[in-house]
Design a protein around this motif. Structure first.
Motif, PDB file in Angstrom:
ATOM      1  N   ASN A 135       1.038  -1.220  -0.026  1.00 32.05           N
ATOM      2  CA  ASN A 135       0.019   0.125  -0.110  1.00 32.05           C
ATOM      3  C   ASN A 135       0.813   1.144   0.146  1.00 32.05           C
ATOM      4  N   ARG A 136       1.789   1.206   0.703  1.00 33.31           N
ATOM      5  CA  ARG A 136       2.499   2.655   0.945  1.00 33.31           C
ATOM      6  C   ARG A 136       3.602   2.657  -0.332  1.00 33.31           C
ATOM      7  N   ARG A 137       4.142   1.548  -0.958  1.00 32.94           N
ATOM      8  CA  ARG A 137       4.758   1.814  -2.069  1.00 32.94           C
ATOM      9  C   ARG A 137       3.999   2.093  -3.315  1.00 32.94           C
ATOM     10  N   TRP A 138       2.904   1.644  -3.340  1.00 34.78           N
ATOM     11  CA  TRP A 138       1.864   1.958  -4.109  1.00 34.78           C
ATOM     12  C   TRP A 138       1.649   3.559  -4.364  1.00 34.78           C
ATOM     13  N   ALA A 139       1.520   4.056  -2.969  1.00 35.48           N
ATOM     14  CA  ALA A 139       1.127   5.429  -2.996  1.00 35.48           C
ATOM     15  C   ALA A 139       2.233   6.223  -3.303  1.00 35.48           C
ATOM     16  N   GLN A 140       3.423   6.112  -2.812  1.00 29.21           N
ATOM     17  CA  GLN A 140       4.473   6.794  -3.258  1.00 29.21           C
ATOM     18  C   GLN A 140       4.897   6.704  -4.662  1.00 29.21           C
ATOM     19  N   ALA A 141       4.431   5.733  -5.613  1.00 31.33           N
ATOM     20  CA  ALA A 141       4.825   5.544  -6.930  1.00 31.33           C
ATOM     21  C   ALA A 141       3.949   6.593  -7.575  1.00 31.33           C
ATOM     22  N   ILE A 142       2.750   7.057  -6.985  1.00 27.44           N
ATOM     23  CA  ILE A 142       1.897   7.766  -7.562  1.00 27.44           C
ATOM     24  C   ILE A 142       2.058   9.136  -6.896  1.00 27.44           C
ATOM     25  N   GLY A 143       2.704   9.472  -6.078  1.00 20.67           N
ATOM     26  CA  GLY A 143       2.982  10.817  -5.422  1.00 20.67           C
ATOM     27  C   GLY A 143       2.223  11.000  -4.403  1.00 20.67           C
ATOM     28  N   GLN A 144       1.663   9.953  -3.694  1.00 14.52           N
ATOM     29  CA  GLN A 144       0.652  10.357  -2.486  1.00 14.52           C
ATOM     30  C   GLN A 144       1.172   9.925  -1.089  1.00 14.52           C
ATOM     31  N   THR A 145       0.772  10.060  -0.045  1.00 14.76           N
ATOM     32  CA  THR A 145       1.082   9.674   1.055  1.00 14.76           C
ATOM     33  C   THR A 145       0.890   8.346   1.399  1.00 14.76           C
ATOM     34  N   ALA A 146       1.569   7.806   2.510  1.00 15.37           N
ATOM     35  CA  ALA A 146       1.282   6.388   3.139  1.00 15.37           C
ATOM     36  C   ALA A 146      -0.198   6.158   3.454  1.00 15.37           C
ATOM     37  N   GLY A 147      -0.590   7.424   4.053  1.00 13.89           N
ATOM     38  CA  GLY A 147      -2.005   7.154   4.730  1.00 13.89           C
ATOM     39  C   GLY A 147      -3.036   6.984   3.364  1.00 13.89           C
ATOM     40  N   PHE A 148      -2.717   7.630   2.245  1.00 14.16           N
ATOM     41  CA  PHE A 148      -3.550   7.519   1.194  1.00 14.16           C
ATOM     42  C   PHE A 148      -3.571   5.953   0.623  1.00 14.16           C
ATOM     43  N   GLY A 149      -2.190   5.358   0.475  1.00 18.14           N
ATOM     44  CA  GLY A 149      -2.193   4.121   0.276  1.00 18.14           C
ATOM     45  C   GLY A 149      -3.047   3.053   1.103  1.00 18.14           C
ATOM     46  N   HIS A 150      -2.818   3.258   2.302  1.00 20.13           N
ATOM     47  CA  HIS A 150      -3.575   2.410   3.398  1.00 20.13           C
ATOM     48  C   HIS A 150      -5.078   2.734   3.214  1.00 20.13           C
ATOM     49  N   ARG A 151      -5.690   3.977   3.089  1.00 15.51           N
ATOM     50  CA  ARG A 151      -7.057   3.917   2.890  1.00 15.51           C
ATOM     51  C   ARG A 151      -7.473   3.292   1.575  1.00 15.51           C
ATOM     52  N   ALA A 152      -6.546   3.331   0.248  1.00 13.91           N
ATOM     53  CA  ALA A 152      -6.873   2.613  -0.814  1.00 13.91           C
ATOM     54  C   ALA A 152      -6.874   1.239  -0.689  1.00 13.91           C
ATOM     55  N   GLY A 153      -6.020   0.715   0.041  1.00 13.45           N
ATOM     56  CA  GLY A 153      -5.544  -0.649   0.319  1.00 13.45           C
ATOM     57  C   GLY A 153      -6.925  -1.247   1.076  1.00 13.45           C
ATOM     58  N   ALA A 154      -7.504  -0.764   1.897  1.00 16.44           N
ATOM     59  CA  ALA A 154      -8.622  -0.989   3.052  1.00 16.44           C
ATOM     60  C   ALA A 154      -9.708  -0.968   2.007  1.00 16.44           C
ATOM     61  N   ASP A 155     -10.186   0.035   1.239  1.00 16.47           N
ATOM     62  CA  ASP A 155     -11.216   0.098   0.387  1.00 16.47           C
ATOM     63  C   ASP A 155     -11.008  -1.186  -0.621  1.00 16.47           C
ATOM     64  N   HIS A 156     -10.094  -1.537  -1.140  1.00 22.20           N
ATOM     65  CA  HIS A 156      -9.834  -2.551  -2.174  1.00 22.20           C
ATOM     66  C   HIS A 156     -10.209  -3.879  -1.222  1.00 22.20           C
ATOM     67  N   LEU A 157      -9.986  -4.037  -0.315  1.00 19.75           N
ATOM     68  CA  LEU A 157     -10.473  -5.246   0.225  1.00 19.75           C
ATOM     69  C   LEU A 157     -11.894  -5.680  -0.031  1.00 19.75           C
ATOM     70  N   GLY A 158     -12.944  -4.910  -0.048  1.00 18.28           N
ATOM     71  CA  GLY A 158     -14.354  -5.040  -0.469  1.00 18.28           C
ATOM     72  C   GLY A 158     -14.637  -5.441  -1.794  1.00 18.28           C
ATOM     73  N   ASP A 159     -13.555  -5.122  -2.715  1.00 23.42           N
ATOM     74  CA  ASP A 159     -13.501  -5.498  -4.080  1.00 23.42           C
ATOM     75  C   ASP A 159     -13.092  -6.829  -4.080  1.00 23.42           C
TER      76      ASP A 159
END
Length: 233
Positions: free
Chosen positions: A20-44
């Protein structure tokens, strides 16, 4: 000529949601943004697995090592997501019965209340979802052994003793994990449910968890099927 070989489906899938963190860093976002995206993605991912007939999923959400090694700010953010995102995701699906494996004493009061409520409200549902939160693999096994001994398992031997311990580990009715999927390209298990995953097939995906797609899941399931068919032949 023989008929087509049936493609085996894992009954119990384990997921290590890494990257999650590395994904966020790769698109110029914070670790928190990545963790939120990862948590939301679990539902998918849970919906994809449900539609494919997988009836038990175990997910590494937050281990004891995560809690110890990360900053208090990051851990606090992760527990905030556990409190606000996970229960809502599970409630929307109306399919998964929640089980918690780990030490909830490590969680803040709000997260503990939200998770216990999710456990209560989801009882009796068809699918089983085990969440590793505050999870320590050694503590998990020790608790199972102690519970088995307290119930008289000291008189058992071999597979009977193994079964008695396994039945007392947290989780739903399907104890053995058939397939473990770890994202992000890391090729290690990191203490992911070692007792339950002792005989599991392991698929390491190069995708970061928020970028893991339905097609990637199908590829992992196909790889599992290929390996299991190869064992039969």
């Amino acid at each position: 000529m023989g008929g087509a070989v049936e493609q085996p489906l894992p009954r119990h899938v384990g997921i290590v949601m890494d990257g999650n963190r590395r994904w966020a860093q790769a698109i110029g976002q914070t670790a928190g943004f990545g963790h939120r995206a990862g948590a939301d993605h679990l539902g998918d991912a849970l919906e994809w697995l449900r539609t494919r007939g997988v009836d038990h999923v175990s997910v590494f959400v937050l281990s004891v090592d995560n809690i110890r090694k990360r900053s208090a700010q990051e851990v606090g953010h992760l527990f905030g997501l556990i409190e606000s995102v996970l229960p809502a995701t599970i409630e929307r699906s109306q399919h998964w019965q929640v089980h918690i494996s780990g030490d909830l004493a490590l969680a803040p009061p709000g997260a503990r209340r939200a998770l216990r409520r999710a456990v209560e409200l989801s009882r009796g549902r068809a699918g089983q979802l085990t969440l590793g939160i505050g999870y320590d693999p050694h503590a998990d096994i020790v608790a199972g052994v102690r519970a088995a001994l307290a119930d008289g398992a000291a008189e058992l031997d071999g597979e009977d003793l193994v079964r008695a311990i396994g039945e007392r580990l947290p989780g739903g009715p399907v104890r053995d994990i058939d397939l473990v999927i770890r994202t992000s390209g890391e090729r290690r298990i990191s203490g992911f449910f070692p007792w339950q995953a002792a005989r599991a097939e392991i698929v390491f995906s190069p995708k970061m968890w928020p970028a893991f797609t339905e097609a990637d899941l199908d590829a992992a399931l196909a790889e599992y099927a290929r390996r299991r068919v190869a064992v039969r032949i």
